[in-house]
Design a protein around this motif. Structure first.
Motif, PDB file in Angstrom:
ATOM      1  N   GLU A  26      -5.456   7.982   0.100  1.00  0.00           N
ATOM      2  CA  GLU A  26      -4.083   8.254   0.288  1.00  0.00           C
ATOM      3  C   GLU A  26      -2.851   9.431   1.689  1.00  0.00           C
ATOM      4  O   GLU A  26      -4.485  10.719   1.016  1.00  0.00           O
ATOM      5  CB  GLU A  26      -3.858   8.349  -1.064  1.00  0.00           C
ATOM      6  CG  GLU A  26      -2.058   8.383  -1.230  1.00  0.00           C
ATOM      7  CD  GLU A  26      -1.783   7.681  -3.018  1.00  0.00           C
ATOM      8  OE1 GLU A  26      -0.986   7.183  -3.819  1.00  0.00           O
ATOM      9  OE2 GLU A  26      -1.972   8.546  -3.251  1.00  0.00           O
TER      10      GLU A  26
ATOM     11  N   GLN B  41      -7.800   2.874   1.376  1.00  0.00           N
ATOM     12  CA  GLN B  41      -8.508   3.497  -0.075  1.00  0.00           C
ATOM     13  C   GLN B  41      -7.892   4.749  -0.088  1.00  0.00           C
ATOM     14  O   GLN B  41      -8.944   5.671  -1.029  1.00  0.00           O
ATOM     15  CB  GLN B  41     -10.102   2.782  -0.355  1.00  0.00           C
ATOM     16  CG  GLN B  41      -9.568   1.842  -0.378  1.00  0.00           C
ATOM     17  CD  GLN B  41      -8.530   1.089  -2.131  1.00  0.00           C
ATOM     18  OE1 GLN B  41      -9.040   1.508  -3.136  1.00  0.00           O
ATOM     19  NE2 GLN B  41      -8.673  -0.149  -0.933  1.00  0.00           N
TER      20      GLN B  41
ATOM     21  N   LYS C 253      -0.819   4.478   1.254  1.00  0.00           N
ATOM     22  CA  LYS C 253      -2.793   4.611   1.186  1.00  0.00           C
ATOM     23  C   LYS C 253      -3.285   3.205   2.319  1.00  0.00           C
ATOM     24  O   LYS C 253      -2.652   2.061   2.726  1.00  0.00           O
ATOM     25  CB  LYS C 253      -3.149   3.516   0.076  1.00  0.00           C
ATOM     26  CG  LYS C 253      -4.346   3.757  -0.087  1.00  0.00           C
ATOM     27  CD  LYS C 253      -4.920   2.951  -1.264  1.00  0.00           C
ATOM     28  CE  LYS C 253      -4.191   4.132  -2.941  1.00  0.00           C
ATOM     29  NZ  LYS C 253      -4.530   3.610  -4.262  1.00  0.00           N
ATOM     30  N   TYR C 254      -4.211   3.629   3.019  1.00  0.00           N
ATOM     31  CA  TYR C 254      -4.870   3.755   3.975  1.00  0.00           C
ATOM     32  C   TYR C 254      -6.509   3.086   4.030  1.00  0.00           C
ATOM     33  O   TYR C 254      -6.727   4.338   3.768  1.00  0.00           O
ATOM     34  CB  TYR C 254      -4.373   3.976   5.503  1.00  0.00           C
ATOM     35  CG  TYR C 254      -5.488   3.132   6.740  1.00  0.00           C
ATOM     36  CD1 TYR C 254      -4.234   1.856   7.314  1.00  0.00           C
ATOM     37  CD2 TYR C 254      -5.952   3.488   7.540  1.00  0.00           C
ATOM     38  CE1 TYR C 254      -4.696   1.311   8.360  1.00  0.00           C
ATOM     39  CE2 TYR C 254      -6.502   3.119   8.660  1.00  0.00           C
ATOM     40  CZ  TYR C 254      -5.470   2.019   9.025  1.00  0.00           C
ATOM     41  OH  TYR C 254      -6.440   1.185   9.923  1.00  0.00           O
TER      42      TYR C 254
ATOM     43  N   ASN D 252       1.109  -1.198   0.143  1.00  0.00           N
ATOM     44  CA  ASN D 252      -0.447   0.016   0.205  1.00  0.00           C
ATOM     45  C   ASN D 252       0.845   1.582   0.279  1.00  0.00           C
ATOM     46  O   ASN D 252       0.381   2.652   0.282  1.00  0.00           O
ATOM     47  CB  ASN D 252      -1.241  -0.297   1.202  1.00  0.00           C
ATOM     48  CG  ASN D 252      -0.070  -0.037   2.643  1.00  0.00           C
ATOM     49  OD1 ASN D 252       0.671  -0.421   2.459  1.00  0.00           O
ATOM     50  ND2 ASN D 252      -1.248   0.207   3.663  1.00  0.00           N
ATOM     51  N   GLN D 253       1.868   0.704  -1.032  1.00  0.00           N
ATOM     52  CA  GLN D 253       2.980   2.650   0.027  1.00  0.00           C
ATOM     53  C   GLN D 253       3.920   2.313  -1.518  1.00  0.00           C
ATOM     54  O   GLN D 253       4.767   1.655  -1.895  1.00  0.00           O
ATOM     55  CB  GLN D 253       3.901   2.562   0.870  1.00  0.00           C
ATOM     56  CG  GLN D 253       4.082   1.510   0.924  1.00  0.00           C
ATOM     57  CD  GLN D 253       4.961   2.075   2.531  1.00  0.00           C
ATOM     58  OE1 GLN D 253       4.986   3.152   3.385  1.00  0.00           O
ATOM     59  NE2 GLN D 253       4.531   1.085   3.345  1.00  0.00           N
TER      60      GLN D 253
END
Length: 139
Positions: free
Chosen positions: A95, A93, A90-91, A71-72
């Motif tokens: 960012e 959905q 991103k966490y 996610n990064q």
């Protein structure tokens, strides 16, 4: 008279800019950008991806560090003797982007590269923690 002074100032600024770009080319002669900043890239890879990240060269002055399925992504940009690191995370959905420019990085020692990496890791830990809280709370 004022036009002559303005023209001279603009000319000087453009000369300095293109001279710096030329120095960048000299810096990267015989090595890649990821090679020039290998200590920083390695430390960020360990911190963000447990050492499993891959480098993708975008062009002579840019590369990404990422791991598929994560996610990064971390982008390195080099221009006029300055290194900009852009770390996207991103966490759920949502960012967050943390960007830091490091000036005058033409001749960094291993110690200097370690300091830059440590600074980015510390800053990003704070950014991620705040972002996760904000996403959960709904701000």
């Amino acid at each position: 008279m004022i036009w002559i002074i303005a023209f001279a100032i603009v000319g000087y600024i453009l000369f300095r800019f293109f001279s710096s770009l030329s120095k960048d080319n000299d810096d990267l002669q015989g090595q890649t950008l990821s090679g020039k900043f290998s200590i920083i890239a390695s430390m960020l890879n360990d911190a963000a991806f447990d050492g499993k990240g891959d480098i993708t060269t975008l062009n002579k002055r840019e590369f990404n560090l990422y791991e598929d399925g994560q996610n990064q992504i971390i982008k390195f940009q080099y221009s006029t003797g300055h290194l900009t690191i852009i770390w996207k995370y991103k966490y759920f959905q949502k960012e967050i982007i943390h960007e830091r420019q490091f000036n005058d990085v033409r001749n960094l020692s291993i110690f200097d590269q370690q300091k830059i990496a440590e600074q980015m890791i510390k800053e990003m830990a704070i950014v991620i923690e705040k972002h996760q809280i904000d996403v959960i709370v709904g701000n």
